[in-house]
Write a protein that holds these residues in place. Structure first.
Motif, PDB file in Angstrom:
ATOM      1  N   GLY A 170      81.381 -14.316  18.434  1.00 29.21           N
ATOM      2  CA  GLY A 170      81.105 -12.998  18.191  1.00 29.21           C
ATOM      3  C   GLY A 170      82.126 -12.120  18.971  1.00 29.21           C
ATOM      4  O   GLY A 170      81.836 -10.769  19.074  1.00 29.21           O
ATOM      5  N   ALA A 171      83.228 -12.762  19.669  1.00 21.06           N
ATOM      6  CA  ALA A 171      84.425 -12.068  20.199  1.00 21.06           C
ATOM      7  C   ALA A 171      85.215 -11.272  19.112  1.00 21.06           C
ATOM      8  O   ALA A 171      85.617 -11.557  18.252  1.00 21.06           O
ATOM      9  N   THR A 172      85.567 -10.070  19.546  1.00 21.46           N
ATOM     10  CA  THR A 172      86.317  -9.205  18.782  1.00 21.46           C
ATOM     11  C   THR A 172      87.607  -8.904  19.196  1.00 21.46           C
ATOM     12  O   THR A 172      87.789  -8.585  20.347  1.00 21.46           O
ATOM     13  N   THR A 173      88.630  -9.232  18.230  1.00 18.27           N
ATOM     14  CA  THR A 173      90.224  -9.276  18.719  1.00 18.27           C
ATOM     15  C   THR A 173      90.764  -8.258  17.933  1.00 18.27           C
ATOM     16  O   THR A 173      90.867  -8.547  16.857  1.00 18.27           O
ATOM     17  N   THR A 174      91.461  -7.270  18.395  1.00 16.31           N
ATOM     18  CA  THR A 174      91.942  -5.899  17.766  1.00 16.31           C
ATOM     19  C   THR A 174      93.379  -6.048  18.129  1.00 16.31           C
ATOM     20  O   THR A 174      93.795  -6.363  19.317  1.00 16.31           O
ATOM     21  N   SER A 175      94.194  -5.961  17.035  1.00 13.40           N
ATOM     22  CA  SER A 175      95.750  -5.901  17.212  1.00 13.40           C
ATOM     23  C   SER A 175      96.016  -4.562  18.110  1.00 13.40           C
ATOM     24  O   SER A 175      95.326  -3.772  18.267  1.00 13.40           O
ATOM     25  N   ASN A 176      97.050  -4.870  18.791  1.00 12.86           N
ATOM     26  CA  ASN A 176      97.779  -3.764  19.663  1.00 12.86           C
ATOM     27  C   ASN A 176      98.468  -3.054  18.855  1.00 12.86           C
ATOM     28  O   ASN A 176      99.845  -3.312  18.193  1.00 12.86           O
ATOM     29  N   GLY A 177      98.281  -1.715  18.646  1.00 14.18           N
ATOM     30  CA  GLY A 177      98.613  -0.519  17.921  1.00 14.18           C
ATOM     31  C   GLY A 177      98.834  -0.854  16.596  1.00 14.18           C
ATOM     32  O   GLY A 177      98.178  -1.937  16.014  1.00 14.18           O
ATOM     33  N   ASN A 178      99.632  -0.258  15.785  1.00 10.95           N
ATOM     34  CA  ASN A 178      99.765  -0.297  14.271  1.00 10.95           C
ATOM     35  C   ASN A 178     100.618  -1.490  13.993  1.00 10.95           C
ATOM     36  O   ASN A 178     101.894  -1.567  14.597  1.00 10.95           O
ATOM     37  N   ILE A 179     100.363  -2.084  12.825  1.00 11.02           N
ATOM     38  CA  ILE A 179     101.197  -3.109  12.329  1.00 11.02           C
ATOM     39  C   ILE A 179     101.819  -2.835  11.156  1.00 11.02           C
ATOM     40  O   ILE A 179     101.071  -2.014  10.366  1.00 11.02           O
ATOM     41  N   ASN A 180     103.257  -2.681  11.098  1.00 13.86           N
ATOM     42  CA  ASN A 180     104.054  -2.359   9.982  1.00 13.86           C
ATOM     43  C   ASN A 180     104.360  -3.504   9.034  1.00 13.86           C
ATOM     44  O   ASN A 180     105.153  -4.421   9.579  1.00 13.86           O
ATOM     45  N   GLU A 181     104.450  -3.397   7.639  1.00  9.28           N
ATOM     46  CA  GLU A 181     104.768  -4.616   6.930  1.00  9.28           C
ATOM     47  C   GLU A 181     105.208  -4.196   5.534  1.00  9.28           C
ATOM     48  O   GLU A 181     104.588  -3.024   5.013  1.00  9.28           O
ATOM     49  N   TRP A 182     106.007  -4.719   5.065  1.00  5.76           N
ATOM     50  CA  TRP A 182     106.624  -4.634   3.517  1.00  5.76           C
ATOM     51  C   TRP A 182     105.404  -5.224   2.426  1.00  5.76           C
ATOM     52  O   TRP A 182     104.952  -6.225   3.105  1.00  5.76           O
ATOM     53  N   VAL A 209     101.407  -8.712   0.180  1.00  2.49           N
ATOM     54  CA  VAL A 209     102.077  -8.350   1.811  1.00  2.49           C
ATOM     55  C   VAL A 209     103.015  -9.470   2.144  1.00  2.49           C
ATOM     56  O   VAL A 209     102.796 -10.769   1.930  1.00  2.49           O
ATOM     57  N   GLN A 210     104.173  -8.970   2.631  1.00  2.31           N
ATOM     58  CA  GLN A 210     105.119 -10.029   2.876  1.00  2.31           C
ATOM     59  C   GLN A 210     104.888 -10.519   4.314  1.00  2.31           C
ATOM     60  O   GLN A 210     105.830 -10.662   5.061  1.00  2.31           O
ATOM     61  N   ALA A 211     103.707 -10.852   4.552  1.00  2.00           N
ATOM     62  CA  ALA A 211     103.305 -11.573   5.884  1.00  2.00           C
ATOM     63  C   ALA A 211     101.991 -11.999   5.699  1.00  2.00           C
ATOM     64  O   ALA A 211     101.254 -11.895   4.738  1.00  2.00           O
ATOM     65  N   ASP A 212     101.674 -12.990   6.794  1.00  2.00           N
ATOM     66  CA  ASP A 212     100.086 -13.706   6.791  1.00  2.00           C
ATOM     67  C   ASP A 212      99.200 -13.144   7.779  1.00  2.00           C
ATOM     68  O   ASP A 212      98.442 -13.918   8.287  1.00  2.00           O
ATOM     69  N   ASN A 213      99.529 -11.867   8.209  1.00  4.18           N
ATOM     70  CA  ASN A 213      98.776 -11.456   9.484  1.00  4.18           C
ATOM     71  C   ASN A 213      98.066 -10.152   8.805  1.00  4.18           C
ATOM     72  O   ASN A 213      97.539  -9.418   9.642  1.00  4.18           O
ATOM     73  N   PHE A 214      97.725  -9.991   7.633  1.00  2.96           N
ATOM     74  CA  PHE A 214      97.205  -8.867   7.118  1.00  2.96           C
ATOM     75  C   PHE A 214      95.614  -8.877   7.599  1.00  2.96           C
ATOM     76  O   PHE A 214      95.154  -7.788   7.747  1.00  2.96           O
ATOM     77  N   ASP A 215      95.167 -10.014   7.659  1.00  5.73           N
ATOM     78  CA  ASP A 215      93.724 -10.304   7.779  1.00  5.73           C
ATOM     79  C   ASP A 215      93.523 -10.620   9.286  1.00  5.73           C
ATOM     80  O   ASP A 215      92.393 -11.037   9.783  1.00  5.73           O
TER      81      ASP A 215
END
Length: 453
Positions: A170-182, A209-215
């Motif tokens: 139940g712990a929530t992890t939020t990305s630091n700032g905005n992530i930019n991807e192609w 998405v040109q990466a595997d971190n969108f989710d």
């Protein structure tokens, strides 16, 4: 999730109702407001459009196995956006697209032997893409424009997003700032013409998405992807008198030009034919008038041999001799001399017939020949009047007197006399000159009188 689905349903319902209000039967007729000649320049069309759309964002797509996604259960979230498009050809355009919304799912895949994440939520703060749109099936012979335009799109984009992942505890992890991807957007859809310059846009787009971190998690070697199903309205910019290039049918416009030119040619030819017919009719009228005038120059109404145009004495009795102006010739003065009378008297005195017949006896021929010569040489006219005594019936006497006069006329004609100048009449016993009671009187009554004039 139910709340989001309810929002999406309300959004779709509102747009569909609006599309019904604006819907029209596509105009396939050619008029000055939506027609452009073939090979017209860009200034003849509306080539710029703007659009707004809304729909559903989900991590599931129609491409690839969805069970290999980082999260097994996808949610549907609201997304919305806008675009501006420049049409270069009827089948090709470039579109600058903006999209915003969020993507979420749950029941994540195990990560390195650990229990998978419980759920994720990615807020798509912005995305901008430049896509090539290929419009299909808007080229045919029979419609000036298509009412439905299927399209395919592909391009490249750049986006900024933030992820939040909830783990099994139940712990929530939020990305630091905005992530930019192609990312690479690939889509398809349909545009429906609702009216002049208004289109309904139904589309589906998969964003690779040109990466595997969108989710927010990185499991396996497969890049993330998400899809966007949308409905929207597109508005053409520019004068409403110009057609949209995206709906323009160049093949049909060439057919239309051909039909127009053919119709104009037929009209020109028909006008030329009508003009020739009018000329021919005028020539016929002139010819009829000329023939009528010529006919007047040959008409001889009274049959005297002089045409009416030159006849100064019309309606001359038939048979009358006329001069060159159509007037009767003056009759020559006929002078009967004593010698002429003597010739006639001698013929009367020598005239004998067979008894009870009209046969002239031969001894009468010499004196009759002299009468015939007189008629020929002097152009005299002669009246012959036959008479009988009262012996026999009236009818028989009348016939005999007529026959004897005709017999004399026939003989004179045989000697060259003009038959039109000899009149033969029989009077029977009606005009005696002596008594019929004596033989001498009856002898005098049996006679043929010659009147020379």
């Amino acid at each position: 999730m139910k709340t989001n689905l309810k929002k999406a349903s309300l959004l779709l319902t509102g747009i569909m109702v609006g599309s019904k209000l604006f819907a029209q039967t596509p105009d396939t007729t050619v008029n000055s407001n939506n027609y452009a000649q073939p090979f017209s320049g860009g200034g003849s069309f509306r080539t710029w459009t703007i659009g707004v759309h809304g729909g559903l964002l989900t991590p599931y797509t129609i491409f690839g196995p969805n069970n290999r996604q980082d999260f097994r259960r996808a949610h549907s979230e609201i997304g919305y956006g806008a675009y501006i498009q420049k049409q270069f050809l009827p089948g090709f355009a470039l579109q600058a697209d903006f999209l915003r919304g969020q993507v979420s799912g749950e029941n994540g895949q195990p990560m390195g032997g650990e229990e998978g994440a419980s759920s994720f939520n990615t807020k798509l703060n912005w995305s901008a893409a430049l896509k090539a749109n290929f419009t299909l099936a808007n080229i045919n012979w029979f419609n000036s424009k298509s009412s439905i335009q299927p399209y395919l799109s592909a391009g490249a984009g750049y986006m900024g997003y933030k992820t939040s992942v909830v783990d099994a505890d139940g712990a929530t992890t939020t990305s630091n700032g905005n992530i930019n991807e192609w990312f690479i957007p690939v889509g398809l859809g349909f545009k429906f013409n609702l009216g002049s310059g208004v289109n309904l846009d139904l589309g589906y787009q998969v964003n690779f998405v040109q990466a595997d971190n969108f989710d927010g998690v990185n499991v396996g070697s497969t890049n993330d992807r998400f899809s966007y199903a949308h409905i929207g309205l597109e508005f053409a910019l520019g004068s409403s008198k110009k057609p949209q290039l995206a709906t323009y049918n160049p093949v049909n416009s060439m057919r239309t030009e051909y039909l127009w030119k053919n119709q104009q040619t037929q009209q020109i030819l028909q006008a030329q034919i009508d003009a020739e017919k009018a000329k021919n009719a005028q020539l016929r009228s002139d010819l009829d008038a000329t023939n009528a005038n010529v006919a007047k120059l040959t008409v001889d109404s009274d049959g005297d041999g002089v045409i009416d145009a030159n006849d100064k004495c019309p309606n001359t009795p038939s048979g009358t001799k006329v001069d060159g102006s159509g007037c009767p010739l003056a009759k020559p003065v006929v002078v009967v001399t004593e010698e002429d009378r003597r010739v006639v008297k001698d013929a009367i005195n020598n005239l004998e017939f067979d008894f009870g017949k009209a046969t002239i006896r031969e001894r009468s021929y010499a004196s009759l020949q002299r009468v015939a010569r007189l008629l020929v040489d002097r152009n005299f006219s002669l009246k012959l009047a036959g008479h009988t005594d009262n012996v026999g019936s009236d009818a028989a006497n009348l016939k005999l007197s007529k026959d004897r006069a005709e017999s004399i006329k026939s003989y004179l004609v045989s000697q060259g006399a003009n038959p039109s100048r000899i009149e033969a009449t029989g009077y029977g016993e009606s005009q005696p000159i002596a008594t019929n009671k004596t033989a001498a009187g009856r002898q005098q009554n049996r006679r043929v009188e010659f009147t020379l004039y």
